[in-house]
Design a protein around this motif. Structure first.
Motif, PDB file in Angstrom:
ATOM      1  N   ARG A 121       1.009  -1.069  -0.323  1.00  0.00           N
ATOM      2  CA  ARG A 121       0.192   0.067   0.203  1.00  0.00           C
ATOM      3  C   ARG A 121       0.976   1.033  -0.383  1.00  0.00           C
ATOM      4  O   ARG A 121       1.687   1.100   0.775  1.00  0.00           O
ATOM      5  CB  ARG A 121      -0.713   0.034   1.519  1.00  0.00           C
ATOM      6  CG  ARG A 121      -2.342  -1.124   1.550  1.00  0.00           C
ATOM      7  CD  ARG A 121      -2.469  -0.962   2.948  1.00  0.00           C
ATOM      8  NE  ARG A 121      -3.976  -2.028   2.609  1.00  0.00           N
ATOM      9  CZ  ARG A 121      -3.846  -3.454   2.841  1.00  0.00           C
ATOM     10  NH1 ARG A 121      -2.437  -3.938   3.356  1.00  0.00           N
ATOM     11  NH2 ARG A 121      -4.502  -4.146   2.981  1.00  0.00           N
ATOM     12  N   VAL A 172      -2.142  -1.191  -3.386  1.00  0.00           N
ATOM     13  CA  VAL A 172      -1.469  -1.396  -4.724  1.00  0.00           C
ATOM     14  C   VAL A 172      -1.192  -2.512  -5.192  1.00  0.00           C
ATOM     15  O   VAL A 172      -1.320  -2.717  -6.595  1.00  0.00           O
ATOM     16  CB  VAL A 172       0.418  -0.864  -4.566  1.00  0.00           C
ATOM     17  CG1 VAL A 172       0.340  -0.324  -6.035  1.00  0.00           C
ATOM     18  CG2 VAL A 172      -0.028   1.084  -4.287  1.00  0.00           C
ATOM     19  N   LEU A 173      -0.702  -3.507  -4.688  1.00  0.00           N
ATOM     20  CA  LEU A 173      -0.161  -5.229  -4.981  1.00  0.00           C
ATOM     21  C   LEU A 173      -1.642  -6.221  -4.487  1.00  0.00           C
ATOM     22  O   LEU A 173      -1.340  -5.401  -3.026  1.00  0.00           O
ATOM     23  CB  LEU A 173       1.290  -5.233  -4.727  1.00  0.00           C
ATOM     24  CG  LEU A 173       1.627  -4.266  -6.237  1.00  0.00           C
ATOM     25  CD1 LEU A 173       2.823  -4.867  -5.595  1.00  0.00           C
ATOM     26  CD2 LEU A 173       1.410  -4.421  -7.111  1.00  0.00           C
ATOM     27  N   CYS A 207      -0.854   0.024 -12.592  1.00  0.00           N
ATOM     28  CA  CYS A 207      -1.311  -1.022 -12.018  1.00  0.00           C
ATOM     29  C   CYS A 207      -0.238  -1.993 -10.905  1.00  0.00           C
ATOM     30  O   CYS A 207      -0.382  -2.676 -10.342  1.00  0.00           O
ATOM     31  CB  CYS A 207      -2.214  -2.423 -12.725  1.00  0.00           C
ATOM     32  SG  CYS A 207      -0.092  -3.349 -13.689  1.00  0.00           S
ATOM     33  N   GLY A 208       0.737  -1.401 -11.407  1.00  0.00           N
ATOM     34  CA  GLY A 208       1.355  -1.099  -9.624  1.00  0.00           C
ATOM     35  C   GLY A 208       2.634  -2.499 -10.342  1.00  0.00           C
ATOM     36  O   GLY A 208       3.401  -3.399  -9.041  1.00  0.00           O
ATOM     37  N   ARG A 212      -5.733  -4.030 -13.259  1.00  0.00           N
ATOM     38  CA  ARG A 212      -6.323  -2.790 -12.630  1.00  0.00           C
ATOM     39  C   ARG A 212      -5.729  -2.426 -11.159  1.00  0.00           C
ATOM     40  O   ARG A 212      -5.912  -3.540 -10.548  1.00  0.00           O
ATOM     41  CB  ARG A 212      -7.271  -1.915 -13.000  1.00  0.00           C
ATOM     42  CG  ARG A 212      -8.012  -2.427 -12.493  1.00  0.00           C
ATOM     43  CD  ARG A 212      -9.602  -1.293 -13.371  1.00  0.00           C
ATOM     44  NE  ARG A 212      -9.778  -0.467 -12.887  1.00  0.00           N
ATOM     45  CZ  ARG A 212     -10.947   0.494 -12.935  1.00  0.00           C
ATOM     46  NH1 ARG A 212     -11.321   0.694 -13.360  1.00  0.00           N
ATOM     47  NH2 ARG A 212     -11.185   1.509 -12.560  1.00  0.00           N
ATOM     48  N   ARG A 213      -5.296  -1.396 -10.899  1.00  0.00           N
ATOM     49  CA  ARG A 213      -5.231  -0.861  -9.283  1.00  0.00           C
ATOM     50  C   ARG A 213      -6.507  -1.060  -8.433  1.00  0.00           C
ATOM     51  O   ARG A 213      -7.509  -1.238  -8.373  1.00  0.00           O
ATOM     52  CB  ARG A 213      -4.870   0.386  -8.891  1.00  0.00           C
ATOM     53  CG  ARG A 213      -4.099   0.292  -7.625  1.00  0.00           C
ATOM     54  CD  ARG A 213      -3.528   1.545  -7.363  1.00  0.00           C
ATOM     55  NE  ARG A 213      -4.887   3.186  -8.251  1.00  0.00           N
ATOM     56  CZ  ARG A 213      -4.163   3.483  -8.400  1.00  0.00           C
ATOM     57  NH1 ARG A 213      -2.772   3.965  -9.141  1.00  0.00           N
ATOM     58  NH2 ARG A 213      -5.315   5.381  -8.926  1.00  0.00           N
ATOM     59  N   PRO A 214      -6.208  -2.520  -7.345  1.00  0.00           N
ATOM     60  CA  PRO A 214      -4.935  -2.504  -6.703  1.00  0.00           C
ATOM     61  C   PRO A 214      -3.874  -4.178  -7.681  1.00  0.00           C
ATOM     62  O   PRO A 214      -5.607  -4.458  -8.427  1.00  0.00           O
ATOM     63  CB  PRO A 214      -5.211  -3.657  -5.496  1.00  0.00           C
ATOM     64  CG  PRO A 214      -6.470  -3.722  -5.284  1.00  0.00           C
ATOM     65  CD  PRO A 214      -7.458  -2.177  -6.695  1.00  0.00           C
ATOM     66  N   GLY A 215      -3.346  -3.967  -8.346  1.00  0.00           N
ATOM     67  CA  GLY A 215      -3.051  -5.580  -9.146  1.00  0.00           C
ATOM     68  C   GLY A 215      -2.846  -6.677  -8.309  1.00  0.00           C
ATOM     69  O   GLY A 215      -2.175  -6.373  -7.600  1.00  0.00           O
TER      70      GLY A 215
END
Length: 255
Positions: free
Chosen positions: A11, A17-18, A39-40, A205-208
């Protein structure tokens, strides 16, 4: 050396984020990572390379490093990051100078990577005298000089024109064929992904998170731009990503 990613989660503040990225990357394989903007992808690469720590999960290196390895993990970025006052040879020697090597050994390594990256005639040139493609060759030569176990490449060809990108893809395949390395290659360019990846990890897409991992059976050395099979795979990847890519771009415009 193998890489194992186990539930990598990260985060930035309140933004996830992931989300639980798990992957295994066996020795000698190039994994390409694609996905919508934001997307990270680059964050994940930094986690693998130790530039950032995930909030949860871990990255594990498994197996022995190559003989003569000076740095297990090395990066190649979009920005060539060359010192303008150093020659091509001088920029390469920079990564060798803190390893206790003798001058003759440094010269041998530099000569070898210059030959492998087709830069032997430009050893004494300064960066301002080089084209963009040649500058990226210097960056790749500098990464190869430490004989890494893993190459981490963050959109290394995205700043180059199409013709130069095509030539450097050939160069990367040739380097891998001569001395296979484990690689993680982040790109937004689907043509690069199908040309250079043994497998392609598609992030959401985010969160990847991992949407799909696609394996390409054809050897790297037998792939060519314009090949109908590879173009069909590009279309499949774009069909998989299209809606999320459009939504991600709209989110970035509204930020």
């Amino acid at each position: 050396m193998d890489l194992s990613l186990n539930k990598i989660t990260h985060r930035y503040g309140d933004m996830l984020v992931l989300d639980e990225i798990s992957l295994n990357i066996p020795d000698g394989e190039i994994l390409c990572v694609i996905g919508p903007s934001g997307c990270g992808k680059s964050t994940l690469l930094r986690m693998i390379g130790g530039l950032e720590r995930p909030d949860q999960g871990q990255v594990t290196q498994v197996g022995e490093v190559p003989q003569g390895c000076l740095n297990p993990l090395t990066f190649v970025f979009q920005d060539f990051a060359l010192l303008p006052w150093r020659t091509v040879a001088g920029n390469i020697s920079l990564v060798l100078e803190d390893h206790g090597l003798k001058g003759g050994e440094i010269d041998r390594i530099i000569t070898d990577v210059l030959v492998r990256t087709k830069l032997s005639d430009f050893s004494d040139a300064l960066p301002r005298q080089l084209s963009g493609g040649m500058k990226q060759r210097v960056a790749i030569a500098r990464a190869l000089a430490v004989n890494p176990a893993v190459m981490l490449l963050d959109e290394p060809l995205s700043a180059l024109d199409a013709q130069t990108r095509e030539l450097l893809m050939d160069d990367l395949v040739g380097l891998w064929a001569r001395q296979p390395f484990t690689g993680v290659y982040v790109t937004h360019n689907l043509a690069e992904a199908v040309r250079l990846g043994h497998r392609i990890a598609v992030l959401s897409r985010r969160p990847g998170c991992i949407r799909e991992v696609i394996e390409i059976d054809r050897p790297l050395t037998e792939r060519r731009t314009g090949d109908p099979e590879l173009e069909a795979l590009q279309k499949r990847l774009w069909d998989l990503m299209r809606e999320e890519a459009l939504a991600a771009d709209q989110e970035l415009l509204n930020v």
